[in-house]
Design an enzyme around this catalytic site. Structure first.
Site, PDB file in Angstrom:
ATOM      1  N   LEU A 131      40.376  41.493  44.641  1.00 29.42           N
ATOM      2  CA  LEU A 131      41.271  41.256  43.467  1.00 29.42           C
ATOM      3  C   LEU A 131      40.013  41.884  41.970  1.00 29.42           C
ATOM      4  O   LEU A 131      39.556  41.668  41.778  1.00 29.42           O
ATOM      5  CB  LEU A 131      41.065  39.924  42.684  1.00 29.42           C
ATOM      6  CG  LEU A 131      41.836  38.805  44.336  1.00 29.42           C
ATOM      7  CD1 LEU A 131      41.946  37.442  43.996  1.00 29.42           C
ATOM      8  CD2 LEU A 131      43.225  39.372  45.075  1.00 29.42           C
ATOM      9  N   GLY A 132      42.181  42.280  41.447  1.00 31.01           N
ATOM     10  CA  GLY A 132      41.236  43.449  40.031  1.00 31.01           C
ATOM     11  C   GLY A 132      41.500  42.210  39.008  1.00 31.01           C
ATOM     12  O   GLY A 132      41.845  40.766  39.284  1.00 31.01           O
ATOM     13  N   SER A 192      44.765  42.350  35.482  1.00 35.04           N
ATOM     14  CA  SER A 192      45.436  42.959  34.356  1.00 35.04           C
ATOM     15  C   SER A 192      44.410  43.800  33.120  1.00 35.04           C
ATOM     16  O   SER A 192      45.452  44.274  32.426  1.00 35.04           O
ATOM     17  CB  SER A 192      46.616  42.610  34.289  1.00 35.04           C
ATOM     18  OG  SER A 192      46.319  41.458  33.535  1.00 35.04           O
ATOM     19  N   TYR A 222      33.887  44.220  31.124  1.00 37.59           N
ATOM     20  CA  TYR A 222      34.590  43.042  32.641  1.00 37.59           C
ATOM     21  C   TYR A 222      35.900  43.880  32.935  1.00 37.59           C
ATOM     22  O   TYR A 222      35.639  44.480  34.480  1.00 37.59           O
ATOM     23  CB  TYR A 222      35.656  41.703  32.599  1.00 37.59           C
ATOM     24  CG  TYR A 222      36.136  41.124  32.812  1.00 37.59           C
ATOM     25  CD1 TYR A 222      35.274  40.146  34.218  1.00 37.59           C
ATOM     26  CD2 TYR A 222      37.406  40.810  32.624  1.00 37.59           C
ATOM     27  CE1 TYR A 222      36.371  39.446  34.920  1.00 37.59           C
ATOM     28  CE2 TYR A 222      38.308  39.952  33.555  1.00 37.59           C
ATOM     29  CZ  TYR A 222      37.724  39.407  35.128  1.00 37.59           C
ATOM     30  OH  TYR A 222      39.066  38.886  35.741  1.00 37.59           O
ATOM     31  N   LYS A 268      44.200  20.580  24.645  1.00 35.39           N
ATOM     32  CA  LYS A 268      44.098  20.817  23.493  1.00 35.39           C
ATOM     33  C   LYS A 268      45.297  19.351  22.882  1.00 35.39           C
ATOM     34  O   LYS A 268      45.289  18.508  22.400  1.00 35.39           O
ATOM     35  CB  LYS A 268      44.281  22.206  22.376  1.00 35.39           C
ATOM     36  CG  LYS A 268      43.223  22.104  21.472  1.00 35.39           C
ATOM     37  CD  LYS A 268      43.506  23.385  20.630  1.00 35.39           C
ATOM     38  CE  LYS A 268      44.404  24.216  20.233  1.00 35.39           C
ATOM     39  NZ  LYS A 268      43.567  25.965  20.123  1.00 35.39           N
TER      40      LYS A 268
END
Ligand code: NAP
Length: 306
Positions: free
Chosen positions: A101-102, A104, A132, A184
């Site tokens: 898994l890469g 975007s 990252y 939030k």
């Protein structure tokens, strides 16, 4: 099949494990104490002992914009180590099938949207999560080189857009946008706050997919592995502004207050929308709508600790 899922304790990993098609297989889901991916020796020993037929690589040091800005060294080094150790050990031990898994974030900051698979390494990266992204690009290239060097190996990379969903992280220090917004706005509702603050103008556009949808795509990849492209985006094909995400969460939560903007805060890339052309021509498309995904995630959040 005997399938090793790395990162099985994480958000993506848990969504993979509970997918009905994936769950039909024998699943190896070692925790970090059983196989620390930062240790080459531990990874090789675990793989040699258990000999999986297939690896789904869903482990990594993952975090939001604040965590990435604060710890750039760890985000680069930990992810390089994790990816190099796992992919290298599979190559060494002849474990020949992998979905890696890469992210975007691997796409250049100024690449035109929608981002198609060929745009990786075509420009400068977004500085807020560069380390990252470099580690993720390294992993994809390593998979590619291995397949080139020995064609009996099939290490394919899926590049998911941003994700959210059940098992997400709601802690304000380390959460991604959607869980942070859910928390939030829910807190604002419970505490009767009239206003909720948004970082930046809220005009930046983001593509967030429900993590169960990624699990669905991975499950199709398992069943149709031969036809799965070597590198393929997995996304919605549409994006929304940050303001629209706040609005959608407010609608699902039932919050009626107003939004204010803090323009001094970092906002990251202006737009990040992956092209879904290749995935669609392969026969996969996202199924979960934004409202339905937020409802499922909110319900998970409200049941935490119960
Ligand atoms: N979340 C997103 O928006 C998103 C988007 C695109 C791609 N992805 C990719 O999807 C993958 C999983 O992301 P996620 O959101 O599920 O992250 P997550 O919830 O933070 O999970 C990360 C997983 O990796 C494991 N891990 C980290 N370092 C490890 C090590 N040294 N040894 C063994 N395990 C280790 C963690 O184990 P512990 O429980 O022990 O920490 C955890 O199981 C990542 O590769 C990420 O790049 C995520």
């Amino acid at each position: 099949m005997k399938i090793l899922i790395t990162g099985a304790t994480g958000m993506v990993g848990k969504n993979l494990i509970e997918h009905p098609v994936i769950a039909q297989n024998e699943i190896l889901k070692p925790t970090r104490s059983e196989m620390d991916l930062s240790s080459k020796e531990q990874v090789e020993t675990y793989l040699d002992t258990h000999r999986p037929d297939f690896v789904i690589h869903a482990a990594g040091r993952v975090g939001g914009i604040q965590a990435n800005i604060k710890n750039p060294v760890a985000f680069l080094v930990d992810n390089v180590d994790i990816n190099r150790n796992l992919i290298g050990a599979c190559y060494k031990l002849g474990i020949k099938k992998m979905i890696n898994l890469g992210t975007s974030c691997m796409y250049p900051r100024n690449a035109p949207n929608p981002l198609s698979e060929g745009m990786v390494l075509q420009g400068e990266l977004e500085p807020t999560n560069e380390g990252y992204a470099i580690a993720k690009i390294m992993a994809q290239r390593l998979c590619h080189y291995i397949m080139k060097e020995d064609q009996s190996f099939h290490f394919k990379t899926m590049i998911p857009c941003n994700l959210y969903g059940r098992y997400d992280h709601f802690d304000p220090q380390n959460s991604h946008m959607i869980p942070a917004v859910i928390r939030k706005i829910h807190e604002a509702l419970v505490n009767g706050c009239a206003e909720v603050e948004i970082w930046g103008s809220g005009e930046a556009r983001r593509e967030f997919m429900y993590a169960g949808d990624l699990a669905d795509c991975v499950s199709k990849g398992l069943v149709n592995f031969e036809t799965l492209p070597g590198v393929m985006n997995v996304g919605l094909g549409v994006d929304y502004s940050v303001n629209e995400y706040y609005q959608a969460v407010a609608e699902v939560v039932g919050y009626k207050g107003k939004f204010i903007h803090d323009l001094s805060k970092p906002v990251g890339m202006k737009q990040k929308l992956v092209s879904t052309k290749l995935a669609e021509s392969w026969g996969w498309r996202s199924k979960v709508s934004l409202h339905s995904g937020i409802e499922k995630t909110l319900s998970y959040y409200l049941n935490l600790g119960k």
